[in-house]
Motif scaffolding. Structure first.
Motif, PDB file in Angstrom:
ATOM      1  N   LEU A 177      -3.968  45.308  82.132  1.00 60.74           N
ATOM      2  CA  LEU A 177      -4.437  44.666  80.903  1.00 60.74           C
ATOM      3  C   LEU A 177      -5.912  44.303  80.987  1.00 60.74           C
ATOM      4  O   LEU A 177      -6.454  44.079  82.070  1.00 60.74           O
ATOM      5  N   MET A 178      -6.530  44.222  79.822  1.00 61.76           N
ATOM      6  CA  MET A 178      -7.924  43.780  79.710  1.00 61.76           C
ATOM      7  C   MET A 178      -8.048  42.847  78.517  1.00 61.76           C
ATOM      8  O   MET A 178      -7.312  42.973  77.537  1.00 61.76           O
ATOM      9  N   THR A 179      -8.969  41.893  78.602  1.00 61.23           N
ATOM     10  CA  THR A 179      -9.311  41.103  77.429  1.00 61.23           C
ATOM     11  C   THR A 179     -10.771  40.677  77.492  1.00 61.23           C
ATOM     12  O   THR A 179     -11.415  40.757  78.548  1.00 61.23           O
ATOM     13  N   VAL A 180     -11.269  40.255  76.343  1.00 60.82           N
ATOM     14  CA  VAL A 180     -12.568  39.594  76.228  1.00 60.82           C
ATOM     15  C   VAL A 180     -12.279  38.186  75.728  1.00 60.82           C
ATOM     16  O   VAL A 180     -11.459  38.017  74.815  1.00 60.82           O
ATOM     17  N   ALA A 181     -12.898  37.187  76.318  1.00 57.68           N
ATOM     18  CA  ALA A 181     -12.639  35.806  75.903  1.00 57.68           C
ATOM     19  C   ALA A 181     -12.868  35.665  74.397  1.00 57.68           C
ATOM     20  O   ALA A 181     -13.931  36.032  73.895  1.00 57.68           O
ATOM     21  N   PRO A 182     -11.883  35.168  73.658  1.00 55.06           N
ATOM     22  CA  PRO A 182     -12.004  35.084  72.195  1.00 55.06           C
ATOM     23  C   PRO A 182     -13.123  34.143  71.748  1.00 55.06           C
ATOM     24  O   PRO A 182     -13.407  33.134  72.403  1.00 55.06           O
ATOM     25  N   PHE A 195      -7.948  33.399  80.055  1.00 59.75           N
ATOM     26  CA  PHE A 195      -7.667  34.312  81.160  1.00 59.75           C
ATOM     27  C   PHE A 195      -6.329  33.982  81.822  1.00 59.75           C
ATOM     28  O   PHE A 195      -5.628  34.884  82.301  1.00 59.75           O
ATOM     29  N   GLU A 196      -5.951  32.705  81.850  1.00 59.29           N
ATOM     30  CA  GLU A 196      -4.633  32.347  82.383  1.00 59.29           C
ATOM     31  C   GLU A 196      -3.521  32.893  81.494  1.00 59.29           C
ATOM     32  O   GLU A 196      -2.469  33.320  81.974  1.00 59.29           O
ATOM     33  N   ARG A 197      -3.760  32.896  80.186  1.00 57.01           N
ATOM     34  CA  ARG A 197      -2.793  33.497  79.264  1.00 57.01           C
ATOM     35  C   ARG A 197      -2.668  34.996  79.551  1.00 57.01           C
ATOM     36  O   ARG A 197      -1.557  35.551  79.547  1.00 57.01           O
ATOM     37  N   LEU A 198      -3.795  35.668  79.794  1.00 54.65           N
ATOM     38  CA  LEU A 198      -3.742  37.089  80.123  1.00 54.65           C
ATOM     39  C   LEU A 198      -2.951  37.318  81.411  1.00 54.65           C
ATOM     40  O   LEU A 198      -2.184  38.284  81.504  1.00 54.65           O
ATOM     41  N   MET A 199      -3.120  36.437  82.389  1.00 62.22           N
ATOM     42  CA  MET A 199      -2.373  36.577  83.639  1.00 62.22           C
ATOM     43  C   MET A 199      -0.873  36.418  83.405  1.00 62.22           C
ATOM     44  O   MET A 199      -0.056  37.125  84.012  1.00 62.22           O
ATOM     45  N   ASP A 200      -0.482  35.504  82.513  1.00 59.56           N
ATOM     46  CA  ASP A 200       0.939  35.359  82.173  1.00 59.56           C
ATOM     47  C   ASP A 200       1.469  36.649  81.546  1.00 59.56           C
ATOM     48  O   ASP A 200       2.582  37.091  81.856  1.00 59.56           O
ATOM     49  N   LEU A 201       0.672  37.234  80.659  1.00 61.78           N
ATOM     50  CA  LEU A 201       1.073  38.496  80.031  1.00 61.78           C
ATOM     51  C   LEU A 201       1.149  39.620  81.061  1.00 61.78           C
ATOM     52  O   LEU A 201       2.019  40.494  80.986  1.00 61.78           O
ATOM     53  N   MET A 214      -3.556  45.740  87.382  1.00 60.30           N
ATOM     54  CA  MET A 214      -4.985  45.517  87.171  1.00 60.30           C
ATOM     55  C   MET A 214      -5.180  44.544  86.004  1.00 60.30           C
ATOM     56  O   MET A 214      -4.542  44.677  84.960  1.00 60.30           O
ATOM     57  N   VAL A 215      -6.039  43.553  86.209  1.00 63.79           N
ATOM     58  CA  VAL A 215      -6.348  42.576  85.160  1.00 63.79           C
ATOM     59  C   VAL A 215      -7.871  42.481  85.062  1.00 63.79           C
ATOM     60  O   VAL A 215      -8.535  41.960  85.957  1.00 63.79           O
ATOM     61  N   VAL A 227     -12.000  34.835  87.787  1.00 68.86           N
ATOM     62  CA  VAL A 227     -11.552  34.888  89.180  1.00 68.86           C
ATOM     63  C   VAL A 227     -10.563  33.760  89.461  1.00 68.86           C
ATOM     64  O   VAL A 227      -9.530  33.963  90.110  1.00 68.86           O
ATOM     65  N   ALA A 228     -10.845  32.572  88.943  1.00 69.58           N
ATOM     66  CA  ALA A 228      -9.946  31.435  89.151  1.00 69.58           C
ATOM     67  C   ALA A 228      -8.569  31.705  88.555  1.00 69.58           C
ATOM     68  O   ALA A 228      -7.541  31.280  89.105  1.00 69.58           O
ATOM     69  N   ALA A 229      -8.547  32.400  87.429  1.00 67.39           N
ATOM     70  CA  ALA A 229      -7.274  32.685  86.764  1.00 67.39           C
ATOM     71  C   ALA A 229      -6.485  33.792  87.453  1.00 67.39           C
ATOM     72  O   ALA A 229      -5.271  33.890  87.280  1.00 67.39           O
ATOM     73  N   GLY A 230      -7.188  34.652  88.232  1.00 66.20           N
ATOM     74  CA  GLY A 230      -6.503  35.713  88.950  1.00 66.20           C
ATOM     75  C   GLY A 230      -6.924  37.120  88.609  1.00 66.20           C
ATOM     76  O   GLY A 230      -6.264  38.086  89.014  1.00 66.20           O
TER      77      GLY A 230
END
Length: 248
Positions: A177-182, A195-201, A214-215, A227-230
């Motif tokens: 998954l990939m994201t850009v901070a909203p 980013f923590e939400r992305l890690m849950d997903l 891969m995140v 990095v802190a989020a994973g």
């Protein structure tokens, strides 16, 4: 030229220190995070210097710029990531040089990527771009396109269906998954939470697709939060190459 290479080396060293410090603070090993340098708007000569300085992953977001640059640097040991919104009429060109497409957000794009990957005899890694600001936008599950903040992405509820399509498509590999901070919605200004939400997903995705680990999250301004989020990969442009000239 030497001055530019010295500048890039100094900037890379600063970014490396930031990533290392963020990993240490998060209790992670440094080799758990891969740096992708976003080279958009910068010339092939910069890409060549970055390669000489040890960079192995570069990213581009516009095919018309990326294709000639990748061709000029085809002798270098680089992995090319495409990170921009990708129109289906550009897919054949992008498949010619990109090793990973990080902006997969709709079924039509998956179909086009698969067709061209098979035609070219290549395997293309795919990240699903997630629109985190879409959870409150009222879009139907499985919808994709432009998020309320103006960025592409699949809604979180549509990840499973799109991931299954990628995984079942010849020539494609589901990488994560990939994201850009909203910029809008409940995650605006809350990059760490986004980013923590992305890690849950990602955790949910890996239950069905264990290899899709891969995140890709975080850029020059917020790589520490990623990095802190994973996050496993951070995409850094300005902090390495400098402030981009206005395109106009």
């Amino acid at each position: 030229m030497t001055d530019r290479k010295d500048e890039l080396a100094a900037n890379l060293a600063k970014v490396e220190r930031r990533i290392a410090a963020a990993c240490a603070a998060a209790g992670r090993e440094r080799d758990e995070v891969t740096l992708i340098v976003v080279t958009k708007t910068y010339p092939a000569s910069d890409v060549r210097m970055l390669s000489e300085l040890g960079v192995r992953h570069v990213a581009e977001n516009r095919d018309q710029d990326a294709a000639p640059k990748a061709a000029a640097c085809s002798d270098l040991p680089l992995t090319w990531h495409f990170v921009g919104q990708l129109q289906t009429n550009k897919v054949r060109s992008v498949v010619g040089y990109a090793d990973v497409v990080q902006s997969v957000d709709r079924s039509r794009l998956v179909t086009a990527l698969s067709r061209e990957a098979v035609r070219a005899g290549r395997e293309i890694g795919c990240l699903l771009q997630v629109a985190l600001d879409a959870e409150e936008s009222g879009r139907e599950p499985g919808g994709a396109g432009v998020s309320p903040g103006g960025r592409g992405g699949v809604v979180p509820a549509g990840i499973g269906e799109l991931a299954g399509l990628v995984a079942d498509s010849p020539g494609l590999r589901l990488d994560g998954l990939m994201t850009v901070a909203p910029l809008t919605g409940r995650f605006a200004g809350r990059q760490r939470a986004a980013f923590e939400r992305l890690m849950d997903l990602s955790t949910d995705l890996r239950r069905a697709h264990p290899a899709a680990n891969m995140v890709s999250a975080g850029m020059s301004a917020d790589l520490e939060e990623a990095v802190a989020a994973g996050a496993t990969h951070v995409r850094v442009g300005t902090a390495v190459l400098g402030v981009r000239p206005r395109l106009g």
